[in-house]
Write a protein that holds these residues in place. Sequence first.
Motif, PDB file in Angstrom:
ATOM      1  N   ASP A1119      23.430  77.077 -88.734  1.00 22.89           N
ATOM      2  CA  ASP A1119      24.182  75.870 -89.086  1.00 22.89           C
ATOM      3  C   ASP A1119      23.935  74.576 -88.334  1.00 22.89           C
ATOM      4  OD1 ASP A1119      25.402  77.451 -90.829  1.00 22.89           O
ATOM      5  OD2 ASP A1119      27.360  77.692 -89.604  1.00 22.89           O
ATOM      6  N   PHE A1120      23.483  74.547 -87.086  1.00 18.23           N
ATOM      7  CA  PHE A1120      23.266  73.777 -86.368  1.00 18.23           C
ATOM      8  C   PHE A1120      22.155  72.793 -86.829  1.00 18.23           C
ATOM      9  CE2 PHE A1120      24.642  75.223 -81.831  1.00 18.23           C
ATOM     10  CZ  PHE A1120      26.084  74.948 -82.120  1.00 18.23           C
ATOM     11  N   ALA A1121      21.145  73.641 -87.401  1.00 15.82           N
ATOM     12  CA  ALA A1121      19.868  73.120 -88.046  1.00 15.82           C
ATOM     13  C   ALA A1121      20.108  72.427 -89.340  1.00 15.82           C
ATOM     14  CB  ALA A1121      18.584  74.076 -88.086  1.00 15.82           C
ATOM     15  N   VAL A1122      21.127  73.290 -89.975  1.00 19.65           N
ATOM     16  CA  VAL A1122      21.533  72.916 -91.407  1.00 19.65           C
ATOM     17  C   VAL A1122      22.191  71.663 -91.369  1.00 19.65           C
ATOM     18  CG1 VAL A1122      22.765  73.484 -93.533  1.00 19.65           C
ATOM     19  CG2 VAL A1122      21.211  75.227 -92.307  1.00 19.65           C
ATOM     20  N   LEU A1123      23.086  71.396 -90.644  1.00 26.59           N
ATOM     21  CA  LEU A1123      24.072  70.112 -90.663  1.00 26.59           C
ATOM     22  C   LEU A1123      23.239  69.023 -90.345  1.00 26.59           C
ATOM     23  CD1 LEU A1123      27.309  71.561 -89.202  1.00 26.59           C
ATOM     24  CD2 LEU A1123      26.986  70.689 -91.327  1.00 26.59           C
ATOM     25  N   GLY A1124      22.325  69.225 -89.173  1.00 29.81           N
ATOM     26  CA  GLY A1124      21.416  68.017 -89.054  1.00 29.81           C
ATOM     27  C   GLY A1124      20.179  67.963 -89.460  1.00 29.81           C
ATOM     28  N   GLU A1125      19.884  68.425 -90.776  1.00 28.55           N
ATOM     29  CA  GLU A1125      18.533  68.503 -91.329  1.00 28.55           C
ATOM     30  C   GLU A1125      17.789  66.866 -91.423  1.00 28.55           C
ATOM     31  OE1 GLU A1125      18.811  70.597 -95.084  1.00 28.55           O
ATOM     32  OE2 GLU A1125      16.916  69.334 -95.506  1.00 28.55           O
TER      33      GLU A1125
ATOM     34  N   PRO B 194      24.406  88.124-101.329  1.00 27.45           N
ATOM     35  CA  PRO B 194      24.561  86.939-100.757  1.00 27.45           C
ATOM     36  C   PRO B 194      24.734  85.918-101.544  1.00 27.45           C
ATOM     37  CG  PRO B 194      22.716  87.656-100.003  1.00 27.45           C
ATOM     38  CD  PRO B 194      22.899  88.694-100.864  1.00 27.45           C
ATOM     39  N   LEU B 195      25.756  85.024-101.321  1.00 35.45           N
ATOM     40  CA  LEU B 195      25.488  83.672-102.259  1.00 35.45           C
ATOM     41  C   LEU B 195      24.779  82.548-101.414  1.00 35.45           C
ATOM     42  CD1 LEU B 195      29.619  83.576-102.670  1.00 35.45           C
ATOM     43  CD2 LEU B 195      27.908  84.455-104.298  1.00 35.45           C
ATOM     44  N   LEU B 196      24.297  81.849-102.104  1.00 34.26           N
ATOM     45  CA  LEU B 196      23.428  80.657-101.635  1.00 34.26           C
ATOM     46  C   LEU B 196      24.071  79.490-101.799  1.00 34.26           C
ATOM     47  CD1 LEU B 196      19.898  81.877-102.570  1.00 34.26           C
ATOM     48  CD2 LEU B 196      21.052  82.460-100.402  1.00 34.26           C
ATOM     49  N   ILE B 197      24.418  78.500-101.027  1.00 34.44           N
ATOM     50  CA  ILE B 197      25.013  77.329-101.322  1.00 34.44           C
ATOM     51  C   ILE B 197      23.979  76.210-102.022  1.00 34.44           C
ATOM     52  CG2 ILE B 197      26.128  75.508-100.224  1.00 34.44           C
ATOM     53  CD1 ILE B 197      27.308  77.499 -98.490  1.00 34.44           C
ATOM     54  N   SER B 198      22.982  76.276-101.458  1.00 28.08           N
ATOM     55  CA  SER B 198      21.914  75.253-101.872  1.00 28.08           C
ATOM     56  C   SER B 198      20.686  75.750-102.651  1.00 28.08           C
ATOM     57  CB  SER B 198      21.263  74.435-100.695  1.00 28.08           C
ATOM     58  OG  SER B 198      20.330  73.381-101.382  1.00 28.08           O
ATOM     59  N   THR B 199      20.454  75.554-103.751  1.00 23.70           N
ATOM     60  CA  THR B 199      19.379  76.211-104.378  1.00 23.70           C
ATOM     61  C   THR B 199      18.570  75.168-105.185  1.00 23.70           C
ATOM     62  OG1 THR B 199      20.789  76.463-106.391  1.00 23.70           O
ATOM     63  CG2 THR B 199      20.538  78.269-105.236  1.00 23.70           C
ATOM     64  N   GLU B 200      17.287  75.480-105.641  1.00 23.71           N
ATOM     65  CA  GLU B 200      16.494  74.663-106.306  1.00 23.71           C
ATOM     66  C   GLU B 200      17.259  73.756-107.252  1.00 23.71           C
ATOM     67  OE1 GLU B 200      12.806  74.168-106.254  1.00 23.71           O
ATOM     68  OE2 GLU B 200      13.111  75.105-104.225  1.00 23.71           O
ATOM     69  N   SER B 201      17.815  74.571-108.011  1.00 25.87           N
ATOM     70  CA  SER B 201      18.504  73.654-109.159  1.00 25.87           C
ATOM     71  C   SER B 201      19.805  72.768-108.680  1.00 25.87           C
ATOM     72  CB  SER B 201      19.129  74.787-110.332  1.00 25.87           C
ATOM     73  OG  SER B 201      19.674  75.600-109.664  1.00 25.87           O
ATOM     74  N   HIS B 202      20.465  73.182-107.856  1.00 24.25           N
ATOM     75  CA  HIS B 202      21.553  72.695-107.229  1.00 24.25           C
ATOM     76  C   HIS B 202      21.480  72.569-105.846  1.00 24.25           C
ATOM     77  CE1 HIS B 202      23.814  73.103-110.918  1.00 24.25           C
ATOM     78  NE2 HIS B 202      23.159  74.284-111.076  1.00 24.25           N
ATOM     79  N   PRO B 203      20.515  71.573-105.304  1.00 21.69           N
ATOM     80  CA  PRO B 203      20.570  71.165-104.233  1.00 21.69           C
ATOM     81  C   PRO B 203      21.983  70.409-103.393  1.00 21.69           C
ATOM     82  CG  PRO B 203      19.159  69.635-105.084  1.00 21.69           C
ATOM     83  CD  PRO B 203      19.971  70.357-106.125  1.00 21.69           C
ATOM     84  N   VAL B 204      22.126  70.791-102.237  1.00 24.72           N
ATOM     85  CA  VAL B 204      23.127  70.371-101.639  1.00 24.72           C
ATOM     86  C   VAL B 204      22.799  69.514-100.212  1.00 24.72           C
ATOM     87  CG1 VAL B 204      25.447  70.930-100.031  1.00 24.72           C
ATOM     88  CG2 VAL B 204      24.858  72.068-102.018  1.00 24.72           C
ATOM     89  N   LYS B 205      23.193  68.057-100.420  1.00 30.26           N
ATOM     90  CA  LYS B 205      22.627  67.295 -99.228  1.00 30.26           C
ATOM     91  C   LYS B 205      23.041  67.655 -97.830  1.00 30.26           C
ATOM     92  CE  LYS B 205      21.882  63.072-102.089  1.00 30.26           C
ATOM     93  NZ  LYS B 205      22.526  61.997-102.332  1.00 30.26           N
ATOM     94  N   THR B 206      22.430  67.683 -96.748  1.00 30.23           N
ATOM     95  CA  THR B 206      22.914  67.774 -95.502  1.00 30.23           C
ATOM     96  C   THR B 206      22.078  66.840 -94.732  1.00 30.23           C
ATOM     97  OG1 THR B 206      21.344  69.328 -94.848  1.00 30.23           O
ATOM     98  CG2 THR B 206      23.680  70.119 -95.746  1.00 30.23           C
ATOM     99  N   GLY B 207      22.654  66.450 -93.527  1.00 31.31           N
ATOM    100  CA  GLY B 207      21.742  65.865 -92.679  1.00 31.31           C
ATOM    101  C   GLY B 207      21.707  64.427 -92.885  1.00 31.31           C
ATOM    102  N   VAL B 208      20.354  63.764 -92.571  1.00 30.10           N
ATOM    103  CA  VAL B 208      19.902  62.464 -93.111  1.00 30.10           C
ATOM    104  C   VAL B 208      20.695  61.941 -94.293  1.00 30.10           C
ATOM    105  CG1 VAL B 208      18.395  60.901 -92.983  1.00 30.10           C
ATOM    106  CG2 VAL B 208      18.527  62.354 -91.102  1.00 30.10           C
ATOM    107  N   HIS B 209      20.069  62.886 -95.402  1.00 33.36           N
ATOM    108  CA  HIS B 209      20.544  62.594 -96.704  1.00 33.36           C
ATOM    109  C   HIS B 209      21.862  62.385 -97.153  1.00 33.36           C
ATOM    110  CE1 HIS B 209      16.227  62.616 -98.343  1.00 33.36           C
ATOM    111  NE2 HIS B 209      16.044  63.619 -97.320  1.00 33.36           N
ATOM    112  N   LYS B 210      22.539  63.360 -96.330  1.00 32.30           N
ATOM    113  CA  LYS B 210      24.184  63.155 -96.572  1.00 32.30           C
ATOM    114  C   LYS B 210      24.713  62.122 -95.911  1.00 32.30           C
ATOM    115  CE  LYS B 210      28.226  66.227 -96.004  1.00 32.30           C
ATOM    116  NZ  LYS B 210      28.834  66.111 -94.757  1.00 32.30           N
TER     117      LYS B 210
END
Lengths: 1140, 336
Positions: A1119-1125, B194-210
Amino acid sequence: MGPAPAGAAGELEVMEPMLEGAVKKKKKVSLKRRVEARSPAEGLLQPVKLSRAELYKEPTSEELNRLRETENLFHSSLLRLQVEELLKEVSLSEKKKERIDAFLREVNQRILRVPSTSETELTDQAWLPAGVRVPLHQVPYTVKGCFRFLPPAQVTVVGSYLLGTCIRPDINVDVALTMPREILQDKDGLNQRYFRKRALYLAHLAQHLAQDPFFGSVCFSYSNGCHLKPLLLLRPHGKDERLVTVRLHPCPPPDFFRPCRLLPTKNNVRSAWYRGQSTDGSPGEPPTPHYNTWVLQDTALEAHVQLLSTVLGSGPGLKDGVALLKVWLRQRELDQGLGGFSGFLISMLVAFLVSTRKIHTTMSGYQVLRSTLQFLATTDLTVNGISLCLNSDPSLPALADFHQAFPVVFLDFSGCLNVCADVTASTYHQVQHEAQLSMALLDSQAEDSFQLLLMTPKPMVRAFDHILHLRPVSRLQAACHRLKLGPELQDYGGDYVSAALGPLTTLLEQGLGSRLHLLAHSRPSVPKWEISQDPPKHKDTGVLTLGLLLRPEGLASVLEMGPEADQPEAAAFRKLWGPRSELRRFQDGAIREAVVWEAASVAQKRLIPRQVVTHLLAHHADIPETCVHYVGGFLDALIQGPKETSGTGEEALAAVVRCYDDLSRLLWGLEGLPLTVSAVQGVHPVLRYTEVFPPTPAWPAYSYYERLRKQASLVPRPDKPCPAYVEPMTVVCHLEGSGQWPQEAEAVRRVRAAFQLRLAEILTQQHGLQCRATATHTDVLKDGFVFRVCVAYQREPQLLREMRSPEGMITLRDTPASLRLERDTKQLPLLTSALHGVQQQHPAFSGAARLAKRWVRAQLLGEGFSDESLDLVAAALFLHPEPFSPPSSPQVGFLRFLHLVSTFDWKNSPLVVNLNNELNVEDQAEMRSGFLAARTRLPVMVIFTPQDRKSSMWTQDGPSVQILQQLVVLAAEALPILEKQLLDPWGPGDIRTVFRPPLDMYDVLIRLSPRHIPRHRQAVDLPAASFCRGLFTEPRPSLLMPVLGYDPPQLYLAQLRAAFGDLALFFYDQHGGEVIGVLWKPSSFQPQPFKASGMKGRMAVSRGGELAMVPHVEAILEDFAVLGEGLVQAVEARSERWAV
Amino acid sequence: MTRTACTHTHSTSQHPPPPPTYAKWKEWGCGHRDGTKGDIEEGSLVAQLASASCVWWWWGGAWCSLNLTHRCRPGPTSLPAIPVKFSEKQQASHYLYVREHSVREGATSTWPQKRTLFVLNVPPYCTKECLSRLLSCCGSVQSVELQAKPDLAESPKEPSSKFFDPKPIPGFQVAHVVFQKPGGVVAALALKGPLLISTESHPVKTGVHKWISEYADSVLDPEALRAEVDTFMEAYDQKMAEEEAQAKEEEGVPDEEGWVKVTRRGRRSALPRTEAASLRVLEREKRKRARKELLNFYAWQHRETKMEHLAQLRKKFEEDKQRLELMRAQRKFRPY
């Protein structure tokens, strides 16, 4: 974290790993001690509870007497107890005295048993066996006269041991050996003959005593550091080795020397002998006052002891007083070396004060201390000498004669001997300065005056603003020639350091003039050497260190104004400054001699003394700049902005403050607001000069950003490196009072928002400023700086506090929201203006506070401490500098910050910062007692100000026990390292060492990519890589609002803390840190019972048949890596401590 | 670390022992039984019967019992755990713990019975839309509500303003997912993942983009703000006007006992009914009384003052002694 140390037993466990990491290298003992000190029950002051019966029982007469005595003789009962305790600590126990006495008897017998020798010429030293060298530099070697050894005529104990005023540790017993008359000849006082015999006498004695297994060590040293007078140190053998050092002083038989031959005007070292040439050309022999005094001192040893024992024996308080004064001197490093203000001098001074009835024999030790300090503080012995001599014999020399020969004059009862002969004027002025500071401290009736006065060491590096080292000292030999100090060298027997010291300090004092408050010099430590070795040379005395105490008001000017060109003083001015002096024409038409120094910034102006010193030393004493190591601005680089070349940010801060002043004028003059602006108050650290890196004007390059056209704003682009960090500076804007405001908190917020909108509109219309309004603030772009103007309504905290009880009574209760609002709109502006005031008073405040903040943040602990709390600690250094004087350079301010943080008893006392001097003694006492009563409810670190007497609002949200403890540990480790680096500039390591954080204590390290760290260039070690941040260097018209407060590491940290705040602690340096340290909380790694609200990142496992929840570490690390992508480069798990 | 999934059987169909009686409840020392909010923390295990065969706990606003006798791997009857990962790349996964939302009889809930799924441990990067997409395989989802922690009040949220109540940064959350049909809940409980939150079709933004998109969102339109403020203030003014009108109406009308309420209108009422004001009055009274008193007039008063002084000194002395003891312990008397 829990605020109460007493109740925080559970949380202390969290601290364990942190401590382990930090003090891993320390010895086990210290760890144990710390653990002991941390146990909550002890080490915490509790309010005293006495039963009624105990409080109101009939007093005994003994109790009444003690109470009365305390009131009369001491300042308070606490002081009395402390003084008694200290005396117990330093005085010698009876048991040890007995052992010492036994040793002395043995020494006496063995000395008397040393065999005699036959008579030889002084220059024929072949009879000395190979194992011993003469403890004297025999320059020139040839001396007429004969020597033979005979056992001493008399062995007497003299000095403090006999008087009962010697203090532990390092017990020394002085023993005078009276040489038999047969050894000495007529005219032995001449040409060092007496000293040669004295040295040979000791050499023979040493050689015999060294063979005796009874002694653990036998070595030579100098008496008071005077290199003509060696003495022999004896130590017992075996386990008593550390118990005592016996010092043997040979002395002439009484009445051997005629005092009239040894007056300060007489010559006893002939030039013909000393220089080996005839003195035809010279007008006469120069007087040798110091040489004469050294001979005289030996003759008066016993007489002095007799005098002191009669005086000090007359009252017990006198002895206590002398012991206290000795401790006082020693804490200030004043008593060691040649020309130190030794314990003997201070005893004589007490005797003098008794004889002049300034001290009475019934006085307590504390009163003796106080009276002596008072006398020292008000009397200048360099101008008005004093004398113990009562008889007014006209044949005795006048005081004026002594003033001619010596800088400081204090005659003993004979009227011929100046006991302060070796004390330099600077040393005396330093003593006087210390006495003045101490008197001010005693008069202020501060609670901890005892601690500050007698228990706080004042090493030179922490006491003086700037320090300079002269190395190698052999350069001073050339300096003596240049300064034409031939006669002085003759007087000092070739000791060029002592000979040059006086003239050099006078020269520097003259040159530094109004910039200088006090100049002090180190006294070379007294050497000790084996009897088989030659005595150490003068050049081996190490480094000569000078300390400068600066006058802040004098530092502002770059000009040294001299006399008018046609005045007679002009020649002297030109002589002093040499080629630097030039004729200048001033605005008033005068043509004067003047010296102008180059200094563009405040930081460079602070270092003008360096230019002065190096110039004067090179010009007058032939000491090149390479031999002068000036320690004053080494730490400046750490608060120098990435783009600054010369200054340390003071100018940049002043530019922002000017811009803010312009803005506040605009706000006051606004037309068209429904209510006029009544006050504009800055609250941002920049506006009190304590922001580590002041903002620079931002002129964004638009192509670098996305644009939001409608809002006229810029937005960062994901494909570019993170844009430059622009922090808006908060300004609170108060409006005039009005009855029209709604009386409901929600409605007030809406009306405030309407004001913000209107403000933005009007500022744009009337002044053409780019503005952006939100519900709580309006950002205003002015000259490249962004100000965040917040409209405040005075009664809003009141509205948030109001609660209606069922009976319809309106009660006022503090709520978190009301407290926060009140803090931000009321207290913070007050604090900011008060600290702004501190900066006006003490120009070094800004530098010291910023260095301190920088250091705390560099240790990754910045988030634990609010900006304000660190600023207040820094302000305390300036407002309560005792026992020092307020710092005039950031360097010394920072050293004292480290010292304060590491030694302050945060658990048991509040740090009271008396801003604007609003608190009197009673207020402070009340605050302290209130603190004790409420300790458990108060935060760990408590800082009280006049505006905040009960709650310590700036430390409410942190630090926690662990963070504070960590800071204390780090400060205690950093201080000696830094001081060592400043004192020994040639040693290993660099000055930034203490600013680099230890990373080995963290469980996980998250490495960040510099591309997305906007303040990357502020890092302690300047990084190699740099990125374009989308700014122009030249001013541009600003039509769009730059990106505000966008700092990816901070956003990332906020997310981490929200998600994993109860599993781990996160540490980061906001000034360009490239790494986030993560520390797991051991308490949350204990398996916990299943709980819906406590699930956060845990998983359920079956543990011994019970359902338990444990943190799911693998997933969390991912998660640390995911949150700070994009920002995170790598996540390094470094320990397996979490593997439950 | 070994991964063992949750092993509790949620016994609804079998016969659990009855919920704890009041007496039992008192015996366990847990306050009163119909634990309203504040007494019992959500999900806390409140009592364990002597036989240790059943646990009563307060969860989701209702008493639930857990049978401890049957421990087994995750299955349809236990507390189901659905592994959830951010994307394919991740190795380890978090677990969503799900159960049917149920409340105690009599208690009301905004979420419909039977159709609502209660989800624990929702990771911070999982949004409402995302959760709804992930669970839509079990049946069409009507609504998803995310909360920081299980909230019992279940009060319908006031429409919050994006200008005045900025959203807090999410951590791990709990969710109430309302399906359109009860079948969705049953299907979700059996979900394997297992469920996948971010997929090719529905990417979820995290980090810098978010962060960049959040920054862009935080730059608000002032006109919208102005409009919202105006609407609110209009409503507020109207409310105030109504209140005033009502007060005016009541004025001069005697109540059933014949009392007439008389109010002074204006900016300052005669004496504000506040605590501060009443304290002020008390203080004034006290001062008046103190002025009349004589000090050190009678011999006994004199004696008492002296004694009081002595007691003060004694107290100070004791305090000082304690302080000194502490200093001694800290070795503060070693001068160097």
